[in-house]
Design a protein around this motif. Structure first.
Motif, PDB file in Angstrom:
ATOM      1  N   THR A 143      41.794  25.842  39.628  1.00 17.67           N
ATOM      2  CA  THR A 143      40.819  25.297  40.575  1.00 17.67           C
ATOM      3  C   THR A 143      41.004  25.899  41.957  1.00 17.67           C
ATOM      4  O   THR A 143      40.031  26.294  42.616  1.00 17.67           O
ATOM      5  CB  THR A 143      40.948  23.766  40.639  1.00 17.67           C
ATOM      6  OG1 THR A 143      40.770  23.218  39.328  1.00 17.67           O
ATOM      7  CG2 THR A 143      39.916  23.173  41.573  1.00 17.67           C
TER       8      THR A 143
ATOM      9  N   VAL B 269      33.429  24.265  41.841  1.00 18.47           N
ATOM     10  CA  VAL B 269      34.141  23.732  40.681  1.00 18.47           C
ATOM     11  C   VAL B 269      33.524  22.392  40.297  1.00 18.47           C
ATOM     12  O   VAL B 269      33.313  21.526  41.160  1.00 18.47           O
ATOM     13  CB  VAL B 269      35.644  23.552  40.989  1.00 18.47           C
ATOM     14  CG1 VAL B 269      36.361  22.908  39.811  1.00 18.47           C
ATOM     15  CG2 VAL B 269      36.273  24.897  41.317  1.00 18.47           C
TER      16      VAL B 269
ATOM     17  N   PRO C 200      36.975  17.768  42.180  1.00 19.79           N
ATOM     18  CA  PRO C 200      36.000  18.865  42.103  1.00 19.79           C
ATOM     19  C   PRO C 200      34.921  18.749  43.166  1.00 19.79           C
ATOM     20  O   PRO C 200      34.800  17.734  43.862  1.00 19.79           O
ATOM     21  CB  PRO C 200      35.407  18.673  40.708  1.00 19.79           C
ATOM     22  CG  PRO C 200      35.477  17.195  40.506  1.00 19.79           C
ATOM     23  CD  PRO C 200      36.784  16.776  41.134  1.00 19.79           C
TER      24      PRO C 200
ATOM     25  N   THR D 148      32.252  14.030  46.904  1.00 23.89           N
ATOM     26  CA  THR D 148      31.865  14.898  45.797  1.00 23.89           C
ATOM     27  C   THR D 148      30.396  14.672  45.457  1.00 23.89           C
ATOM     28  O   THR D 148      29.868  13.579  45.640  1.00 23.89           O
ATOM     29  CB  THR D 148      32.752  14.592  44.566  1.00 23.89           C
ATOM     30  OG1 THR D 148      34.113  14.843  44.909  1.00 23.89           O
ATOM     31  CG2 THR D 148      32.380  15.441  43.380  1.00 23.89           C
TER      32      THR D 148
END
Length: 199
Positions: A66, A76, A96, A131
């Motif tokens: 990552t 990602v 992510p 996110t």
């Protein structure tokens, strides 16, 4: 192919992979980078999606993957969140850029209070982590309306566009009850994937 099909904007191309199959990220992506360069496709528009059909054996190694992808400017994502092994532990470990909520939680959400509460909780958590959230497998206008009410802006699924071979799929705008409310999934990448919040 994406270099010729995609508009020259922030549209991203998703590449799915299984983390346990990646030994050294530096050795695994040269072909993708070379293809992007040959076609004039900005490699920073690549999005790598972790698909987990098996448990991750070495989380530290996945973190290194990552970190490497992010150092190259890639996005990602965790795919199929809420199904299989894609769960809260993985979210905490990888943090992510994008989380894609599995279609098993989306299917029939308009008529299922349990799914609504679970997805709403996931959305609150993902937003708190900074996110982006995408709902996968949207197939009915009722599902789309429910997801919008919960606060999900980005969706993908057959309702919006079906997969197409060697071309971008046509968008199905008839599913929107209010034509002025078209931003959700209004720009799609390959295989009907939403790639940016177009608001």
């Amino acid at each position: 192919m994406a270099g010729s099909l995609f508009p020259r904007d922030s549209t991203k191309l998703s590449i799915n992979f299984m983390p346990n199959a990646v030994y050294e990220p530096e050795a695994c992506i040269p072909a993708s980078l070379l293809a992007a360069k040959r076609s004039g496709f900005d490699s920073r528009r690549l999005m790598f999606e972790f698909t987990e059909n098996e448990p991750m054996r070495d989380i530290a190694h996945v973190r290194r993957i990552t970190a490497f992808y992010r150092s190259r400017g890639f996005t990602v994502a965790i795919d199929d969140f809420g199904a299989g092994y894609s769960g809260l532990g993985l979210l905490a470990d990888l943090q992510p850029d994008i989380v894609k909520i599995d279609m098993a939680l989306i299917r029939g959400i308009d008529g299922c209070r349990a799914r609504q509460e679970i997805v709403a909780g996931i959305v609150r958590m993902i937003n708190a982590l900074g996110t982006t959230c995408i709902a996968e497998g949207v197939e009915t206008a009722a599902e789309l309306r429910t997801l919008r009410a919960i606060g999900i802006v980005l969706c993908q699924g057959y309702l919006l566009a079906r997969p197409a071979f060697e071309k971008l799929p046509p968008l199905e705008f008839d599913c929107f009850p209010d034509r002025a409310d078209l931003p959700v999934g209004a720009r799609l990448g390959m295989r009907g994937q939403p790639i940016a919040d177009p608001k």
